[in-house]
Write a protein that holds these residues in place. Structure first.
Motif, mmCIF file in Angstrom:
data_model
loop_
_atom_site.group_PDB
_atom_site.id
_atom_site.type_symbol
_atom_site.label_atom_id
_atom_site.label_comp_id
_atom_site.label_asym_id
_atom_site.label_seq_id
_atom_site.Cartn_x
_atom_site.Cartn_y
_atom_site.Cartn_z
ATOM 1 N N SER A 175 0.827 -1.214 0.000
ATOM 2 C CA SER A 175 0.000 0.000 0.000
ATOM 3 C C SER A 175 0.855 1.255 0.000
ATOM 4 O O SER A 175 0.505 2.259 -0.631
ATOM 5 C CB SER A 175 -0.930 0.000 1.217
ATOM 6 O OG SER A 175 -0.186 0.010 2.426
ATOM 7 N N GLU B 206 2.172 1.729 -3.461
ATOM 8 C CA GLU B 206 1.090 2.235 -4.303
ATOM 9 C C GLU B 206 0.876 3.725 -4.073
ATOM 10 O O GLU B 206 0.685 4.497 -5.021
ATOM 11 C CB GLU B 206 -0.203 1.470 -4.011
ATOM 12 C CG GLU B 206 -1.369 1.902 -4.891
ATOM 13 C CD GLU B 206 -2.648 1.144 -4.578
ATOM 14 O OE1 GLU B 206 -3.663 1.399 -5.258
ATOM 15 O OE2 GLU B 206 -2.632 0.303 -3.648
ATOM 16 N N GLN B 207 0.934 4.137 -2.797
ATOM 17 C CA GLN B 207 0.759 5.552 -2.483
ATOM 18 C C GLN B 207 1.889 6.388 -3.084
ATOM 19 O O GLN B 207 1.649 7.460 -3.650
ATOM 20 C CB GLN B 207 0.710 5.760 -0.968
ATOM 21 C CG GLN B 207 0.416 7.204 -0.562
ATOM 22 C CD GLN B 207 0.320 7.372 0.943
ATOM 23 O OE1 GLN B 207 0.332 6.388 1.695
ATOM 24 N NE2 GLN B 207 0.227 8.615 1.398
ATOM 25 N N GLU B 208 3.125 5.888 -2.982
ATOM 26 C CA GLU B 208 4.259 6.616 -3.552
ATOM 27 C C GLU B 208 4.133 6.699 -5.068
ATOM 28 O O GLU B 208 4.373 7.756 -5.670
ATOM 29 C CB GLU B 208 5.575 5.942 -3.160
ATOM 30 C CG GLU B 208 6.804 6.733 -3.591
ATOM 31 C CD GLU B 208 8.098 6.093 -3.133
ATOM 32 O OE1 GLU B 208 8.973 6.823 -2.641
ATOM 33 O OE2 GLU B 208 8.237 4.858 -3.282
ATOM 34 N N ASP B 209 3.746 5.593 -5.697
ATOM 35 C CA ASP B 209 3.568 5.593 -7.154
ATOM 36 C C ASP B 209 2.502 6.596 -7.579
ATOM 37 O O ASP B 209 2.638 7.284 -8.600
ATOM 38 C CB ASP B 209 3.191 4.194 -7.643
ATOM 39 C CG ASP B 209 4.354 3.216 -7.570
ATOM 40 O OD1 ASP B 209 5.510 3.681 -7.491
ATOM 41 O OD2 ASP B 209 4.103 1.989 -7.589
ATOM 42 N N LYS B 210 1.431 6.696 -6.799
ATOM 43 C CA LYS B 210 0.363 7.641 -7.124
ATOM 44 C C LYS B 210 0.857 9.082 -7.025
ATOM 45 O O LYS B 210 0.471 9.935 -7.837
ATOM 46 C CB LYS B 210 -0.832 7.427 -6.194
ATOM 47 C CG LYS B 210 -1.664 6.194 -6.523
ATOM 48 C CD LYS B 210 -2.849 6.066 -5.578
ATOM 49 C CE LYS B 210 -3.709 4.861 -5.945
ATOM 50 N NZ LYS B 210 -4.858 4.699 -5.005
ATOM 51 N N LEU B 211 1.705 9.346 -6.048
ATOM 52 C CA LEU B 211 2.248 10.701 -5.904
ATOM 53 C C LEU B 211 3.151 11.049 -7.085
ATOM 54 O O LEU B 211 3.100 12.163 -7.616
ATOM 55 C CB LEU B 211 3.010 10.819 -4.584
ATOM 56 C CG LEU B 211 2.141 10.852 -3.322
ATOM 57 C CD1 LEU B 211 2.996 10.690 -2.070
ATOM 58 C CD2 LEU B 211 1.357 12.163 -3.246
ATOM 59 N N ALA C 103 2.882 9.727 -10.057
ATOM 60 C CA ALA C 103 1.986 9.856 -11.209
ATOM 61 C C ALA C 103 1.284 11.208 -11.207
ATOM 62 O O ALA C 103 1.074 11.816 -12.270
ATOM 63 C CB ALA C 103 0.957 8.727 -11.193
ATOM 64 N N ARG C 104 0.931 11.688 -10.027
ATOM 65 C CA ARG C 104 0.277 12.992 -9.927
ATOM 66 C C ARG C 104 1.220 14.104 -10.372
ATOM 67 O O ARG C 104 0.823 15.027 -11.093
ATOM 68 C CB ARG C 104 -0.175 13.218 -8.489
ATOM 69 C CG ARG C 104 -0.920 14.530 -8.268
ATOM 70 C CD ARG C 104 -1.375 14.615 -6.833
ATOM 71 N NE ARG C 104 -1.637 15.980 -6.424
ATOM 72 C CZ ARG C 104 -1.708 16.374 -5.159
ATOM 73 N NH1 ARG C 104 -1.530 15.496 -4.185
ATOM 74 N NH2 ARG C 104 -1.945 17.635 -4.862
ATOM 75 N N SER D 146 1.455 14.011 -14.097
ATOM 76 C CA SER D 146 0.238 14.532 -14.719
ATOM 77 C C SER D 146 0.235 16.054 -14.739
ATOM 78 O O SER D 146 -0.082 16.679 -15.766
ATOM 79 C CB SER D 146 -0.991 14.012 -13.963
ATOM 80 O OG SER D 146 -2.178 14.569 -14.487
ATOM 81 N N ASN E 92 1.476 7.395 -18.892
ATOM 82 C CA ASN E 92 1.340 8.022 -17.579
ATOM 83 C C ASN E 92 2.561 8.857 -17.225
ATOM 84 O O ASN E 92 2.546 9.585 -16.233
ATOM 85 C CB ASN E 92 1.128 6.949 -16.506
ATOM 86 C CG ASN E 92 -0.222 6.279 -16.616
ATOM 87 O OD1 ASN E 92 -1.201 6.905 -17.019
ATOM 88 N ND2 ASN E 92 -0.278 4.996 -16.270
#
Length: 593
Positions: A149, A152-157, A159-160, A163, A476
C-alpha cells in the motif's frame, strides 16, 4: 561593557576594537545561556554562533591556545544541529551552508597556526555532508521495507506530479492556467517529500543507519600516497580562500583570494566560453578566452603547482562557483615566448576528475550495487520532440532547453553501441527512447548508461531537473526523467553519461556543492557521471562521445579516456573545435577507479 542581542534576530558583537573585547567576552556566555534556555532561541544554531564569536574574540586578544580549543566547539554544534534537522537533502545541506562563517573562520585560524591537516579536516566537515548522508541511506535502501500500500501511495504521488507536469508543458505559456498548475505541482512535490519523510521516521532500520564521519587527514593522505595521483580541495571564504594539496602521502595548503574576486573572474570566463565561435573568429576568441583562463590559472593553480611534481592525475574537490569551472581548460599565459607549447592547457598535463569531497569519494568508490560482472551498454538518443526543421548546416546547433530535434544523437548512440557485442548492447532511439523504457529496464548489471538528449535544469527547484525523452501521448509518464525518479533506479553502472546541455548544473549551496542530476545518479548507484557545464554543440558532442567510448573500450581509465577524447579535438585538424567551448564542457565526477 559592550553587549547586544535581539531574540529571533541577528547578534552583533563588535570585535574590531580591542578595548571592547573584554566586555564582549564577559557577556557572550550569559547571552548564550539566555538563548539556550529561552523557548525562542534554544538551538544549536545559536550555540554555534556564540561559540564562534567567542573563539574569534580570543584570537583577536592573542589568546591562541584558548581560541584553538573553542574553535572546534561551534563545528560540533553545527554537526549536532544537522542530526536534529528535517532529514531532507536541502534541509541538511542548509544547516551547514548557513554557517559558512564558522567553517571559513576556523580554517583561517588553523592555517595561520600552521595546522594544515586540522584545517583540511574542517574542510572535509564542510563539504558535501548531506550527500554523504543520502549516499549512506541509499546503500541501506530503506524502500525495500515499503508495504504494497505504501508503494502504491508513492507511485500515485509520482503519477500525480507527472500529470501536472504534462498539463504545465501543454499550457502554452498562458499565464492563468500556468500559475495554477505551478501551485498544484508544488503541492504535489511537497506531499511526496512529506510521505518520504514519514516513511523514514516510521522505519526502524532508518534509526539504525550508521552515518560516516568525515575522514581524518591521515586516512586521506594514505589513499593519495601514490605519487601519480593528487587531490586538490578548495574552500572559498569571504576574506580568504584556501586550497589543500594531498600528494605523495603529504598534505600542504595555500591561501587564495576572497570568494568574490574568484567568482568575478569565473563568471567572465564562463561568459567568454559561451560566446558564438566560427571559423572566422576562432583565433581571436581563443586568445580572449585564454587570457581570462590564464588569470584563473595564476589565481587558483599556480600557487599550488610546485606540490604536484610527478602527478599525472588530479582529483579536484571544488567549492561554490568552482563547480562550474572546467579546470582542464586553464593555461598559463605564454607572454615571454609567445609559443603555445610553452603554455599547455591543464588537460595536456593532467587527467582531471572531480569529487564532492575526499570522504564522499571513498563512499562512491564502494558502490550501491556490486559492479562485478556488470557489462555492456544501454543508450538512449534522438528522442522525438516536435516537428522542428533542423538546419544541418548550423555548426552551433545545441542540446539546450528548446526542444528541437537532435539528429546527431542517433549517430552518436549507434556509433557507441557498435563498440559492444550485439548481446551486450541495447540502444533506444526515436519513439523507443522513452521515460517508461528507462524505468522498466534492468539496469543493475549494465556497465555503461548513456543519454543523448535534451536536458532541463532548474537551479531553484533542482528536483525538477531531468533528461527529456520521447513524450508518448497515452503514457502516464511526462517524458522527463527527473531527479526524484533517477534516485529510484537501481544502477550498477561504472559510468553514466549525460550527453545533454548543462547537466552538471543545479542548486549550488555553500559547502554542499551542486544539488542536481550528478548526485541523483550517484544515489542510484553510479560510480562515475559525465556531465556538461554549458549548452553543448550537437555535432561536436557526438564526435567527443564516440572518442570517449572508444577509449573506454580500449581499457583506458575513465579520466584518461575523457582526456584523450578532448586532446583529439585540441590537436585535431578542425580549427574551430580547438576552442574550449567544444571540448571542455564535459567533466567526470565520481570514483574514477
Amino acid at each position: 561593557m559592550f553587549c547586544g542581542f535581539q531574540l529571533g534576530g541577528e547578534v552583533t558583537i563588535a570585535l574590531t576594537e580591542r578595548q571592547r573585547l573584554a566586555g564582549a567576552l564577559a557577556c557572550l556566555f550569559p547571552f548564550l545561556l539566555h538563548c539556550m534556555l529561552d523557548g525562542g532561541g534554544g538551538s544549536k544554531h545559536w550555540e554555534a554562533t556564540f561559540l564562534y564569536y567567542l573563539a574569534e574574540a580570543n584570537r583577536l586578544l592573542g589568546l591562541n591556545d584558548d581560541a584553538m580549543t573553542i574553535y572546534r566547539q561551534p563545528i560540533d554544534a553545527v554537526e549536532q544541529a544537522r542530526t536534529l534537522s528535517i532529514p531532507s537533502e536541502v534541509s541538511r545541506a542548509g544547516i551547514v551552508s548557513a554557517r559558512h562563517d564558522v567553517f571559513a573562520g576556523t580554517i583561517d585560524f588553523m592555517v595561520s597556526r600552521h595546522r594544515e591537516a586540522e584545517a583540511f579536516e574542517i574542510a572535509e566537515a564542510w563539504h558535501a555532508r548531506a550527500l554523504l548522508d543520502i549516499l549512506t541511506e541509499s546503500r541501506v535502501d530503506l524502500t525495500k521495507d515499503l508495504s504494497a500500500s505504501q508503494r502504491e501511495q508513492e507511485d500515485k504521488l509520482f503519477a500525480r506530479i507527472s500529470s501536472v507536469q504534462r498539463e504545465l508543458w501543454s499550457a502554452g505559456g498562458r499565464a492563468a492556467p500556468e500559475e495554477e498548475l505551478k501551485m498544484n505541482l508544488a503541492r504535489a512535490e511537497n506531499e511526496l517529500e512529506s510521505f518520504q519523510l514519514e516513511m523514514r521516521r516510521s522505519n526502524p532500520r532508518y534509526a539504525g543507519v550508521k552515518y560516516p564521519r568525515p575522514q581524518k587527514a591521515e586516512e586521506i593522505t594514505a589513499r593519495f600516497s601514490d605519487d601519480g595521483t593528487a587531490l586538490i580541495e578548495f574552500v572559498l571564504g569571504d576574506q580568504k580562500s584556501f586550497a589543500w594539496i594531498v600528494h605523495g602521502g603529504r598534505i600542504s595548503s595555500v591561501v587564495l583570494p576572497p570568494r568574490k574576486q574568484i567568482e568575478a573572474v569565473v563568471s567572465n570566463y564562463r561568459a567568454a566560453l559561451n560566446e558564438h565561435v566560427s571559423a572566422l573568429t576562432v583565433k581571436t576568441s581563443i586568445a580572449s578566452t585564454d587570457l581570462l583562463g590564464s588569470q584563473l590559472y595564476e589565481t587558483l593553480f599556480a600557487p599550488l603547482e610546485s606540490q604536484l611534481k610527478g602527478a599525472h592525475s588530479v582529483v579536484i574537490v571544488p567549492d561554490g562557483v568552482l563547480f562550474y569551472l572546467p579546470f582542464e581548460s586553464l593555461r598559463r599565459a605564454a607572454v615571454a615566448s609567445k609559443k603555445e607549447a610553452d603554455a599547455p592547457y591543464l588537460i595536456e598535463r593532467f587527467a582531471i576528475s572531480y569529487a564532492p569531497s575526499a570522504t564522499a569519494l571513498r563512499l562512491i568508490q564502494d558502490p550501491k550495487e556490486s559492479t562485478t560482472g556488470a557489462r555492456g551498454l544501454v543508450a538512449y538518443g534522438d528522442p522525438i520532440y516536435t516537428a522542428v526543421k533542423f538546419d544541418s548546416s548550423s555548426a552551433q546547433t545545441g542540446r539546450g532547453a528548446e526542444l528541437t530535434s537532435l539528429p546527431y544523437t542517433r549517430d552518436e548512440v549507434s556509433a557507441i553501441a557498435s563498440l559492444f557485442a550485439l548481446a551486450d548492447r541495447h540502444a533506444y532511439t526515436g519513439a523507443e527512447a522513452t521515460e517508461a523504457s528507462v524505468k522498466s529496464a534492468d539496469l543493475s548489471h549494465i556497465r555503461y548508461l548513456h543519454f543523448a538528449a535534451h536536458g532541463v535544469i532548474d537551479e531553484d527547484n533542482p528536483m525538477r531537473s531531468g533528461i527529456v525523452l520521447s513524450r508518448v501521448a497515452q503514457s502516464n509518464e511526462d517524458g522527463t526523467l527527473q531527479m526524484n525518479e533517477v534516485v529510484r533506479l537501481k544502477l550498477g553502472a561504472e559510468v553514466v553519461t549525460l550527453s545533454a546541455c548543462r547537466t552538471g548544473l543545479g542548486k549550488v549551496m555553500n559547502g554542499e556543492g551542486v544539488i542536481g542530476l550528478t548526485r541523483a545518479f550517484q544515489y542510484a548507484g553510479a560510480k562515475d557521471v559525465v556531465v556538461s557545464l554549458w549548452n553543448v554543440n550537437d555535432v561536436a558532442t557526438s564526435e567527443l562521445m564516440k572518442a570517449f567510448y572508444q577509449n573506454l573500450t580500449r581499457g583506458l581509465r575513465k579520466d584518461e579516456a575523457l582526456r584523450q577524447a578532448k586532446l583529439q579535438f585540441l590537436h585535431g585538424a578542425r580549427g574551430t573545435w580547438k576552442h574550449p567551448y567544444f571540448w571542455a564542457p564535459f567533466v567526470l565526477n565520481g570514483a574514477n577507479d
